[in-house]
Each structure stands twice: as C-alpha cells, then as structure tokens.
Motif scaffolding. Structure first.
Motif, PDB file in Angstrom:
ATOM      1  N   VAL A  24       0.840  -1.202   0.000  1.00 39.97           N
ATOM      2  CA  VAL A  24       0.000   0.000   0.000  1.00 39.97           C
ATOM      3  C   VAL A  24       0.877   1.254   0.000  1.00 39.97           C
ATOM      4  CG1 VAL A  24      -1.593   1.392   1.381  1.00 39.97           C
ATOM      5  CG2 VAL A  24      -2.034  -1.048   1.065  1.00 39.97           C
ATOM      6  N   ALA A  25       1.889   1.249   0.857  1.00 43.62           N
ATOM      7  CA  ALA A  25       2.766   2.414   0.959  1.00 43.62           C
ATOM      8  C   ALA A  25       3.545   2.643  -0.340  1.00 43.62           C
ATOM      9  CB  ALA A  25       3.730   2.241   2.128  1.00 43.62           C
ATOM     10  N   ALA A 206      -9.927 -10.698 -12.303  1.00 38.21           N
ATOM     11  CA  ALA A 206      -9.391 -10.664 -10.943  1.00 38.21           C
ATOM     12  C   ALA A 206      -8.034 -11.358 -10.856  1.00 38.21           C
ATOM     13  CB  ALA A 206     -10.369 -11.338  -9.989  1.00 38.21           C
ATOM     14  N   PRO A 207      -7.254 -11.032  -9.838  1.00 36.90           N
ATOM     15  CA  PRO A 207      -6.002 -11.781  -9.607  1.00 36.90           C
ATOM     16  C   PRO A 207      -6.301 -13.259  -9.373  1.00 36.90           C
ATOM     17  CG  PRO A 207      -6.098  -9.791  -8.259  1.00 36.90           C
ATOM     18  CD  PRO A 207      -7.457  -9.958  -8.846  1.00 36.90           C
ATOM     19  N   ASP A 208      -5.319 -14.097  -9.611  1.00 34.22           N
ATOM     20  CA  ASP A 208      -5.480 -15.535  -9.380  1.00 34.22           C
ATOM     21  C   ASP A 208      -5.968 -15.798  -7.957  1.00 34.22           C
ATOM     22  OD1 ASP A 208      -4.592 -15.996 -11.931  1.00 34.22           O
ATOM     23  OD2 ASP A 208      -2.543 -16.506 -11.350  1.00 34.22           O
ATOM     24  N   ALA A 209      -6.952 -16.682  -7.863  1.00 33.91           N
ATOM     25  CA  ALA A 209      -7.513 -17.138  -6.578  1.00 33.91           C
ATOM     26  C   ALA A 209      -8.380 -16.089  -5.883  1.00 33.91           C
ATOM     27  CB  ALA A 209      -6.416 -17.602  -5.623  1.00 33.91           C
ATOM     28  N   ASP A 212     -14.033 -13.186  -8.434  1.00 29.00           N
ATOM     29  CA  ASP A 212     -14.154 -12.604  -9.770  1.00 29.00           C
ATOM     30  C   ASP A 212     -14.554 -11.133  -9.715  1.00 29.00           C
ATOM     31  OD1 ASP A 212     -13.474 -14.963 -11.009  1.00 29.00           O
ATOM     32  OD2 ASP A 212     -15.542 -15.603 -11.355  1.00 29.00           O
ATOM     33  N   ARG A 213     -15.191 -10.721  -8.623  1.00 28.40           N
ATOM     34  CA  ARG A 213     -15.657  -9.336  -8.483  1.00 28.40           C
ATOM     35  C   ARG A 213     -14.614  -8.435  -7.828  1.00 28.40           C
ATOM     36  NH1 ARG A 213     -19.809 -12.899  -7.764  1.00 28.40           N
ATOM     37  NH2 ARG A 213     -21.801 -12.411  -8.778  1.00 28.40           N
ATOM     38  N   PHE A 214     -13.377  -8.855  -7.788  1.00 19.79           N
ATOM     39  CA  PHE A 214     -12.331  -8.163  -7.045  1.00 19.79           C
ATOM     40  C   PHE A 214     -12.262  -6.674  -7.379  1.00 19.79           C
ATOM     41  CE2 PHE A 214      -7.919  -6.718  -6.505  1.00 19.79           C
ATOM     42  CZ  PHE A 214      -7.668  -7.103  -5.196  1.00 19.79           C
ATOM     43  N   TYR A 215     -12.353  -6.327  -8.647  1.00 18.25           N
ATOM     44  CA  TYR A 215     -12.221  -4.920  -9.043  1.00 18.25           C
ATOM     45  C   TYR A 215     -13.563  -4.178  -9.094  1.00 18.25           C
ATOM     46  CZ  TYR A 215      -7.411  -6.085 -10.316  1.00 18.25           C
ATOM     47  OH  TYR A 215      -6.094  -6.500 -10.277  1.00 18.25           O
ATOM     48  N   GLY A 216     -14.653  -4.910  -8.907  1.00 21.43           N
ATOM     49  CA  GLY A 216     -15.966  -4.278  -8.937  1.00 21.43           C
ATOM     50  C   GLY A 216     -16.171  -3.344  -7.745  1.00 21.43           C
ATOM     51  N   TRP A 217     -16.839  -2.243  -8.020  1.00 24.96           N
ATOM     52  CA  TRP A 217     -17.099  -1.235  -6.977  1.00 24.96           C
ATOM     53  C   TRP A 217     -18.550  -0.787  -7.147  1.00 24.96           C
ATOM     54  CZ3 TRP A 217     -16.591   4.572  -7.420  1.00 24.96           C
ATOM     55  CH2 TRP A 217     -16.606   5.196  -6.165  1.00 24.96           C
ATOM     56  N   LYS A 229      -7.601  -2.222  -0.731  1.00 20.47           N
ATOM     57  CA  LYS A 229      -7.604  -3.643  -1.121  1.00 20.47           C
ATOM     58  C   LYS A 229      -6.827  -3.847  -2.423  1.00 20.47           C
ATOM     59  CE  LYS A 229     -11.119  -5.535  -3.277  1.00 20.47           C
ATOM     60  NZ  LYS A 229     -12.424  -6.150  -3.632  1.00 20.47           N
ATOM     61  N   VAL A 230      -7.061  -2.961  -3.390  1.00 21.67           N
ATOM     62  CA  VAL A 230      -6.367  -3.080  -4.678  1.00 21.67           C
ATOM     63  C   VAL A 230      -4.872  -2.838  -4.512  1.00 21.67           C
ATOM     64  CG1 VAL A 230      -6.150  -2.087  -6.984  1.00 21.67           C
ATOM     65  CG2 VAL A 230      -8.423  -2.482  -6.008  1.00 21.67           C
ATOM     66  N   LEU A 231      -4.516  -1.814  -3.753  1.00 24.10           N
ATOM     67  CA  LEU A 231      -3.097  -1.507  -3.550  1.00 24.10           C
ATOM     68  C   LEU A 231      -2.371  -2.622  -2.806  1.00 24.10           C
ATOM     69  CD1 LEU A 231      -3.318   2.264  -2.520  1.00 24.10           C
ATOM     70  CD2 LEU A 231      -2.518   1.359  -4.707  1.00 24.10           C
TER      71      LEU A 231
END
Length: 276
Positions: A24-25, A206-209, A212-217, A229-231
């Motif tokens: 994140v940093a 989405a990243p592996d594992a 599928d909605r990882f980037y959904g907002w 979460k994304v960072l």
C-alpha cells in the motif's frame, strides 16, 4: 437482455497483512506522485492552453493519458486493448464497474467524461474530474437547456465525450440495461448528421484465486477501503478494453433504438458467463 440486477451483497473488507501495508505504501505513494504530479503539470499547461485554444485541448489530454497508462504499471496490473479507436466526431459509451474505469478509459485515447454534478464536490476525484474537462450534468430540469448547449458545444469542438448509460456501477459481472436519456442529445439538428457513437466493453479479470468481483465497486462500497484492497494485493489481475465499430446516429430513428443497439454491442464483448 438483463432487465433487473440482483445486486450481490457488498463484501466485508478483509484485514490487510503487514506485507500488504508495505505494498500500500509503495504503490500508493508512487500512484499519488504520478496522479497529483500529473495534475500539477496539467494545470500549468492549461494556463497557456485555455486562452489560446479555448474549448479545444491539444496538449493536456496527453498528460492525462500518460498518467492513466502508467497507473497500471504502478499497480502491476495488465492492460490490453482490442479494436480501433474511432476517428469520427461523437461519443463513447461503456459499461461501468469500477473507479478504475477512469484510468482504463483514459489510458489509450483522449476522452472527456460526462458525470453527475455531485462528483464535482468529491475530494480528490472531483478535483481531478474538473481539471481533466469532465462535463457535469445536473438533473434539475431548469438547467436542461443550458446543459444541452454545453453538450453540443463540446461535441462540435471535437471532444469525444464518454458516458455510462447504465447509470450506476456494477460488480463487473453484468451489463445493465442502458438508459436512453442522454442519447437524445445526439438527435438534435446540430448533431445527428455528424455524430457517431462507439461502444466499448471493459472487462476486469481478478487476480489468481481472488473473487471474480475483485475490481468491482458497487452499491455503497467505501472508496477508501476498496482502494486499499487493490493496492495491497500481492498479485494483480488485468483489464481488457474492447473498442467496437462506431455507428452513425443517422442510422437510427430514435434514441431508444440507438441505446438498445450499443447496449447489445457492449454486452457481446463480455465473456459468456457475464452476458446476463
């Protein structure tokens, strides 16, 4: 066609591990320098660009593109495109599933977002939106004529405006029915014979594992938590942007048939399990 959306529950944010905070940093710091450094350069260039070119912006959109394309390099996220960017005058429409769409759709070619007026007052995002030439739409009927004029002026100046006809963001797994209201502006006598509309499909993987909605907002999800979460992700996924063939407004009898056509085209670019 997906007539309704059974909105999934918003995921509960998971605790970020120590190494996640390191990411994140590092990523957040680099992204902040890139975005706000680019904003400073853009504002300085605009001081000279505005009095010389007025509505036309021959220089500053290149700054925006540079920032947005490199944002994916900072995140470590894959970015790929298919299809050709339209050369005709007109607008771009796309499905909407994340705040990342701002970077995604600005990264390849110059566009100007059409957004609800409330966004102008949002800290951070509002500043960036105003600086990059976003067109803000107020739903007050009393301002409809003035806003229609702004819309026409920007299009006739050669700006490619981009809007999200779904009217809201999703989890990235569906394409909602397109609202036809904004399409009406293209049927004015000043525009309809010159304007084209290019449908664009945006697909996040989405990243592996990961879910599928990882980037959904969507829904009432908090921007800050989603950004963290994304960072913090140890590995990133990717985004595919599909540019479909543009269509002439003159080829359609009214806004509803035009909206239905571009909706079907955008949906056709989604993976089979996301077409609804």
């Amino acid at each position: 066609m997906t007539s309704t959306w059974d909105m999934p529950p918003e995921p509960t944010p998971e605790p970020i591990p120590p190494m996640g905070w390191v990411r994140v940093a590092l990523r957040g710091g680099a992204l902040a320098i890139l975005v706000f450094g680019g904003l400073l350069i853009l504002l300085l260039v605009r001081v000279f660009e505005r009095p010389i070119y007025g509505l036309r912006r021959p220089v500053t959109p290149h700054v925006t593109q540079f920032v947005c394309r490199n944002a994916f390099r900072v995140l470590g996220m894959g970015f790929a495109t298919q299809g050709q960017w339209m050369k005709q005058r007109g607008a771009v429409v796309a499905n909407h599933s994340s705040w990342l769409d701002i970077f995604t759709l600005n990264a390849r070619k110059r566009i100007y977002f059409v957004s609800k007026s409330e966004v102008a007052g949002w800290p951070g995002i509002g500043w960036l939106a105003r600086a990059t030439g976003t067109v803000f739409i107020n739903r007050d009927p009393k301002e409809a004529r003035a806003q229609k004029q702004i819309f026409e002026d920007r299009l006739l100046a050669g700006h490619k405006l981009l809007f999200f006809p779904e009217g809201t963001s999703t989890d990235g797994m569906v394409v909602l029915p397109f609202k036809s209201t904004l399409f009406q502006a293209f049927f004015s006598d000043h525009l309809r014979h010159e304007m084209h509309i290019q449908p664009v499909t945006v697909v996040y993987h989405a990243p592996d594992a990961a879910d599928d909605r990882f980037y959904g907002w969507w829904g009432e999800m908090d921007f800050g938590s989603h950004l963290l979460k994304v960072l913090a992700a140890p590995r990133q996924g990717k985004v595919d942007v599909i540019y479909h063939d543009p269509v002439a407004v003159d080829d359609f009898p009214n806004r509803k048939t035009l909206a239905a056509h571009v909706e079907a085209t955008v949906r056709s670019g989604m993976p089979n399990d996301r077409q609804g």
